[in-house]
Each structure stands twice: as structure tokens, then as C-alpha cells.
Design a protein around this motif. Sequence first.
Motif, PDB file in Angstrom:
ATOM      1  N   VAL A  30       0.838  -1.208   0.000  1.00 43.92           N
ATOM      2  CA  VAL A  30       0.000   0.000   0.000  1.00 43.92           C
ATOM      3  C   VAL A  30       0.868   1.251   0.000  1.00 43.92           C
ATOM      4  N   LEU A  31       1.892   1.280   0.850  1.00 46.00           N
ATOM      5  CA  LEU A  31       2.797   2.426   0.886  1.00 46.00           C
ATOM      6  C   LEU A  31       3.508   2.621  -0.452  1.00 46.00           C
ATOM      7  N   TRP A  32       3.983   1.539  -0.999  1.00 45.33           N
ATOM      8  CA  TRP A  32       4.729   1.602  -2.255  1.00 45.33           C
ATOM      9  C   TRP A  32       3.857   2.150  -3.390  1.00 45.33           C
ATOM     10  N   ASN A  33       2.666   1.592  -3.553  1.00 50.07           N
ATOM     11  CA  ASN A  33       1.796   2.026  -4.637  1.00 50.07           C
ATOM     12  C   ASN A  33       1.300   3.459  -4.448  1.00 50.07           C
ATOM     13  N   HIS A  34       1.196   3.888  -3.212  1.00 50.69           N
ATOM     14  CA  HIS A  34       0.697   5.235  -2.959  1.00 50.69           C
ATOM     15  C   HIS A  34       1.743   6.304  -3.272  1.00 50.69           C
ATOM     16  N   TRP A  35       3.020   6.008  -3.000  1.00 52.85           N
ATOM     17  CA  TRP A  35       4.057   7.027  -3.111  1.00 52.85           C
ATOM     18  C   TRP A  35       4.999   6.844  -4.295  1.00 52.85           C
ATOM     19  N   LYS A  36       4.836   5.811  -5.098  1.00 52.94           N
ATOM     20  CA  LYS A  36       5.852   5.513  -6.100  1.00 52.94           C
ATOM     21  C   LYS A  36       5.954   6.579  -7.190  1.00 52.94           C
ATOM     22  N   TYR A  37       4.857   7.271  -7.523  1.00 53.03           N
ATOM     23  CA  TYR A  37       4.923   8.318  -8.526  1.00 53.03           C
ATOM     24  C   TYR A  37       5.296   9.667  -7.916  1.00 53.03           C
ATOM     25  N   VAL A  38       4.862   9.892  -6.694  1.00 53.20           N
ATOM     26  CA  VAL A  38       5.132  11.168  -6.041  1.00 53.20           C
ATOM     27  C   VAL A  38       6.607  11.325  -5.717  1.00 53.20           C
ATOM     28  N   LEU A  39       7.238  10.253  -5.246  1.00 52.68           N
ATOM     29  CA  LEU A  39       8.628  10.327  -4.805  1.00 52.68           C
ATOM     30  C   LEU A  39       9.634  10.045  -5.910  1.00 52.68           C
ATOM     31  N   PRO A  43      16.270  11.813 -11.963  1.00 59.02           N
ATOM     32  CA  PRO A  43      16.309  11.891 -13.434  1.00 59.02           C
ATOM     33  C   PRO A  43      16.784  10.612 -14.109  1.00 59.02           C
ATOM     34  N   GLU A  44      17.615   9.814 -13.436  1.00 56.55           N
ATOM     35  CA  GLU A  44      18.234   8.660 -14.102  1.00 56.55           C
ATOM     36  C   GLU A  44      17.772   7.318 -13.554  1.00 56.55           C
ATOM     37  N   THR A  45      17.416   7.238 -12.291  1.00 55.15           N
ATOM     38  CA  THR A  45      17.038   5.970 -11.681  1.00 55.15           C
ATOM     39  C   THR A  45      15.613   6.041 -11.163  1.00 55.15           C
ATOM     40  N   ASN A  46      15.050   4.873 -10.889  1.00 55.54           N
ATOM     41  CA  ASN A  46      13.719   4.788 -10.297  1.00 55.54           C
ATOM     42  C   ASN A  46      13.855   4.882  -8.782  1.00 55.54           C
ATOM     43  N   CYS A  47      13.427   5.995  -8.220  1.00 56.89           N
ATOM     44  CA  CYS A  47      13.581   6.209  -6.775  1.00 56.89           C
ATOM     45  C   CYS A  47      12.227   6.477  -6.133  1.00 56.89           C
ATOM     46  N   ILE A 203       1.983  14.095  -7.683  1.00 55.67           N
ATOM     47  CA  ILE A 203       2.148  14.128  -9.138  1.00 55.67           C
ATOM     48  C   ILE A 203       1.078  13.226  -9.742  1.00 55.67           C
ATOM     49  N   VAL A 204       0.120  13.806 -10.383  1.00 54.96           N
ATOM     50  CA  VAL A 204      -0.999  13.050 -10.938  1.00 54.96           C
ATOM     51  C   VAL A 204      -0.716  12.788 -12.411  1.00 54.96           C
ATOM     52  N   THR A 205      -0.627  11.542 -12.775  1.00 54.76           N
ATOM     53  CA  THR A 205      -0.396  11.167 -14.164  1.00 54.76           C
ATOM     54  C   THR A 205      -1.728  10.839 -14.833  1.00 54.76           C
ATOM     55  N   TRP A 206      -1.717  10.905 -16.151  1.00 54.53           N
ATOM     56  CA  TRP A 206      -2.960  10.688 -16.883  1.00 54.53           C
ATOM     57  C   TRP A 206      -3.452   9.259 -16.783  1.00 54.53           C
ATOM     58  N   ASP A 207      -2.544   8.296 -16.590  1.00 54.54           N
ATOM     59  CA  ASP A 207      -2.958   6.894 -16.575  1.00 54.54           C
ATOM     60  C   ASP A 207      -3.300   6.401 -15.178  1.00 54.54           C
TER      61      ASP A 207
END
Length: 253
Positions: A30-39, A43-47, A203-207
Motif C-alpha cells: 500500500v505504501l509503495w503504490n501510494h508514493w511511487k509516482y510522487v517520490l 532523473p536517471e534511476t527509479n527512486c 504528481i498526478v499522471t494521466w494513466d
Amino acid sequence: MDQYSAEKGLAIFYPLIILLSFICTVCSTVLWNHWKYVLDLCPETNCGCFLYGRSTYSTYEGGHIAYCHFAAYGMVFPIIFSLIFGSYHVYRVCMGKGKPRTGTATVRQRSCEVVVVTTEAEMLYNEISPNYWKPATVVSCFMLLYMLVYSSIYTDGFETSCKQYRETVLKQIQGFGNIVPVIKGRLSCAAIFDFMDYLEKEIVTWDRRRYGRINSAACFYITLVGAWMIVFSWLIITVINIIQLRRSRALRV
């Protein structure tokens, strides 16, 4: 400790580990899915991980995504091993025999007199092969070390994120003076992550659009406490297995 008592203990702790592992997995996911786009602001890695976050000059970035993979999927091994061993011991405790039982026997003598005899005897318990306890002990020792590493990494990542977000809170509220030691030293991590829930920009993405908020502190602490409870449970299981291994040493060939 006889074998029946040992198996009763194992029949309790293995299902407990399964339950706690499932809860930890759900909270971490739940934590991961909630914050994965916001955090995920690197620029180079998935953080986009909630563990090992770091405060930058203008933003708050998450930790490397590998930490969240480990937090979410790391409970697979405890669940698998606990399911295998737990099913075996729960079945034996529920279906086996081991308690003293009282019975009556009717004896008819040659004089046609009937004598009723009441006896109390312990039913023979179907004991496990002595060779079982060696692999069970090895597995429990491995899982104890594994969960100790898991809990240590999660605890360190939790404390790092808490410490780093304190700096972010000070920047966002433009704190100075006496507010600085309050934010850095007095407020608990639960309060700091409440700031994160309400102050951190989304950060709200279209998808994938997110609505509402979660209690991040509750998810953090539930996973943290659950992980260390699993460590304690594996420690007890390891002790039980070692005792039974030493007890059955003379019977092994």
C-alpha cells in the motif's frame, strides 16, 4: 519439553508468522503504490520507494525502488516455509493423540461375576522421525537470520526517511528559531509522516490518478512491529527445534 508440547508451540508460531507476514506485505505494498509516482523524482534511476528517502534542495526524493521490492516481496520466504512446516505440525496436533485418557474395561470371571476396571493411561504419541529435526533446525536458523536482515533494513530505511523528511518539513514551512529543535528532536516519526501525507505534493499522471490520502505512519509502524515480531517468532521456533534436535540425538542412526 516433550515432543507433544514442542509441536503445540510450533503449531501456534508458524500460523502466527503467516498472518504477520501477510499483514506486512499488504502494508508495504500500500505504501509503495501510494508514493511511487510522487517520490520518483530522480532523473536517471527509479527512486519511488518510501524507504531511504532523501531531502534535496527543493524536493523530497524516495529511495531506490529495490528497497520497496525487498519490503513487499521479501515476506514470500517466511510465508512458504511457515506454510509447509506449519501445516504439518497443525495437522499432527489436531489429529494426533497425546493426552492422558480415562477408559473402562469389563472383565468377566469364571464365577460369572462382572468386574469393571477403570484405568487412566497415556495414549502413545506418533513421534516424528529423529532425522526430521536437523533440516527443520537449519531452515529455522536461516529464516531467523533472513528476517533479522529484513527487519534491520526496514528499520534503518524507516529512520532514514523520517530524519530526511524532518529537513523537508522545515523547508516547506520555512521554520526557524525554536521551531527547528521541535521538528528535529521533539516530534515523533508518526507526526513527521503526517506532514508528509498532507504537505507533499502529488504528481498526478494521466494513466493513474490518485484520490485521497492514507495514514503512512500507521503502515510504517505496522510493518515495523510485525517484522520484529516475526524475528521473535523465528527465534522461539529455532530454540524449540534445537531442543528437540538435542533430545533426539541418541535415537538417530
